[in-house]
Design a protein around this motif. Structure first.
Motif, mmCIF file in Angstrom:
data_model
loop_
_atom_site.group_PDB
_atom_site.id
_atom_site.type_symbol
_atom_site.label_atom_id
_atom_site.label_comp_id
_atom_site.label_asym_id
_atom_site.label_seq_id
_atom_site.Cartn_x
_atom_site.Cartn_y
_atom_site.Cartn_z
ATOM 1 N N GLU A 22 36.687 41.475 48.179
ATOM 2 C CA GLU A 22 35.579 40.691 47.860
ATOM 3 C C GLU A 22 35.372 40.542 46.189
ATOM 4 N N GLU A 23 36.013 41.627 45.393
ATOM 5 C CA GLU A 23 35.999 41.442 44.270
ATOM 6 C C GLU A 23 36.986 40.159 43.681
ATOM 7 N N LEU A 24 38.082 40.031 44.212
ATOM 8 C CA LEU A 24 38.916 39.049 44.154
ATOM 9 C C LEU A 24 38.402 37.647 44.314
ATOM 10 N N LEU A 25 37.590 37.540 45.545
ATOM 11 C CA LEU A 25 37.217 36.387 45.879
ATOM 12 C C LEU A 25 36.134 36.055 44.978
ATOM 13 N N LYS A 26 35.337 36.804 44.414
ATOM 14 C CA LYS A 26 34.502 36.397 43.242
ATOM 15 C C LYS A 26 35.231 35.532 42.012
ATOM 16 N N LEU A 27 36.449 35.776 41.656
ATOM 17 C CA LEU A 27 37.155 35.248 40.741
ATOM 18 C C LEU A 27 37.339 33.886 40.931
ATOM 19 N N ILE A 28 37.553 33.332 42.251
ATOM 20 C CA ILE A 28 38.088 31.936 42.283
ATOM 21 C C ILE A 28 37.232 30.929 41.880
ATOM 22 N N GLU A 29 35.824 30.894 42.280
ATOM 23 C CA GLU A 29 35.135 29.757 41.838
ATOM 24 C C GLU A 29 34.962 29.622 40.395
ATOM 25 N N ILE A 30 34.647 30.794 39.809
ATOM 26 C CA ILE A 30 34.590 30.734 38.275
ATOM 27 C C ILE A 30 35.759 30.215 37.432
ATOM 28 N N THR A 31 36.980 30.905 37.962
ATOM 29 C CA THR A 31 38.189 30.436 37.416
ATOM 30 C C THR A 31 38.693 29.147 37.759
ATOM 31 N N ARG A 32 38.486 28.467 38.961
ATOM 32 C CA ARG A 32 38.845 27.176 39.172
ATOM 33 C C ARG A 32 38.040 26.123 38.271
ATOM 34 N N MET A 68 42.238 35.198 30.755
ATOM 35 C CA MET A 68 42.121 36.678 30.819
ATOM 36 C C MET A 68 41.208 37.402 29.827
ATOM 37 N N GLY A 69 40.918 36.823 28.926
ATOM 38 C CA GLY A 69 39.698 37.434 27.826
ATOM 39 C C GLY A 69 38.331 37.357 28.578
ATOM 40 N N GLY A 70 38.107 36.654 29.668
ATOM 41 C CA GLY A 70 36.893 36.248 30.168
ATOM 42 C C GLY A 70 36.076 37.547 30.626
ATOM 43 N N GLN A 71 34.895 37.524 30.857
ATOM 44 C CA GLN A 71 33.664 38.421 31.345
ATOM 45 C C GLN A 71 34.033 38.729 32.642
ATOM 46 N N HIS A 72 34.121 37.566 33.343
ATOM 47 C CA HIS A 72 34.353 37.736 35.009
ATOM 48 C C HIS A 72 35.697 38.568 35.365
ATOM 49 N N LEU A 73 36.732 38.520 34.453
ATOM 50 C CA LEU A 73 38.185 39.505 34.553
ATOM 51 C C LEU A 73 37.582 40.792 34.052
ATOM 52 N N ALA A 74 36.766 41.116 32.896
ATOM 53 C CA ALA A 74 36.337 42.377 32.713
ATOM 54 C C ALA A 74 35.534 43.190 33.686
ATOM 55 N N ASP A 75 34.712 42.148 34.251
ATOM 56 C CA ASP A 75 33.932 42.832 35.466
ATOM 57 C C ASP A 75 34.843 43.287 36.392
ATOM 58 N N TYR A 76 35.684 42.475 36.904
ATOM 59 C CA TYR A 76 36.396 42.638 37.933
ATOM 60 C C TYR A 76 37.416 43.945 37.599
ATOM 61 N N LEU A 77 37.947 44.078 36.607
ATOM 62 C CA LEU A 77 38.618 45.467 36.266
ATOM 63 C C LEU A 77 37.822 46.584 36.367
ATOM 64 N N GLU A 78 36.689 46.616 35.942
ATOM 65 C CA GLU A 78 35.473 47.511 35.903
ATOM 66 C C GLU A 78 35.145 47.888 37.280
ATOM 67 N N ALA A 79 34.872 46.878 37.963
ATOM 68 C CA ALA A 79 34.509 47.294 39.395
ATOM 69 C C ALA A 79 35.561 47.902 40.286
ATOM 70 N N THR A 80 36.830 47.412 39.942
ATOM 71 C CA THR A 80 37.869 48.064 40.934
ATOM 72 C C THR A 80 38.889 49.004 40.112
ATOM 73 N N ASP A 81 38.156 49.676 39.256
ATOM 74 C CA ASP A 81 39.079 50.683 38.358
ATOM 75 C C ASP A 81 38.986 51.987 39.599
ATOM 76 N N GLY A 82 40.250 52.367 39.753
ATOM 77 C CA GLY A 82 40.428 53.349 40.783
ATOM 78 C C GLY A 82 40.813 53.192 42.183
ATOM 79 N N LYS A 83 40.436 51.796 42.508
ATOM 80 C CA LYS A 83 40.566 51.031 43.671
ATOM 81 C C LYS A 83 42.027 50.232 44.059
ATOM 82 N N VAL A 84 42.593 50.281 43.027
ATOM 83 C CA VAL A 84 43.960 49.325 43.021
ATOM 84 C C VAL A 84 45.147 50.132 42.632
ATOM 85 N N ALA A 85 46.011 50.182 43.730
ATOM 86 C CA ALA A 85 47.317 51.012 43.505
ATOM 87 C C ALA A 85 48.283 50.397 42.504
ATOM 88 N N SER A 86 48.279 49.091 42.389
ATOM 89 C CA SER A 86 49.305 48.298 41.557
ATOM 90 C C SER A 86 48.712 46.851 41.159
#
Length: 96
Positions: A22-32, A68-86
């Protein structure tokens, strides 16, 4: 300017697959909609649902770096901290 291809390989922790998805899907529209984004497609492995892959094409490395410096990427990294193996990002160039 040389087009840049990015392959982002993400593996979610087994107990966090749907959350990470769900967090990855949030990135699509903004990034496109970002300047320089030519393609931004999210894939999920058919045999391993915890494995995701972004296949991206950008006009230039500089515009990808802006992304890569965008707020939406920072928000993704914060939200998924500890939830991603690699999380591995490869910068690629077309050679043929």
């Amino acid at each position: 300017m040389t087009k840049l291809t990015i392959v982002a390989d993400i593996v979610a922790n087994e107990d966090s697959v749907e959350f990470v998805k769900e967090e990855l899907l949030k990135l699509i529209e903004i990034t496109r909609g970002e300047e320089g984004c030519l393609q931004y497609d999210l894939h999920q492995d058919n045999d391993n649902p915890a494995h995701f892959l972004f296949f991206e094409n950008w006009v230039s490395r500089e515009l990808w770096q802006d992304h890569m410096g965008g707020q939406h990427l920072a928000d993704y990294l914060e939200a998924t901290d500890g939830k991603v193996a690699s999380f591995v990002v490869s910068e690629m160039s077309v050679i043929g």
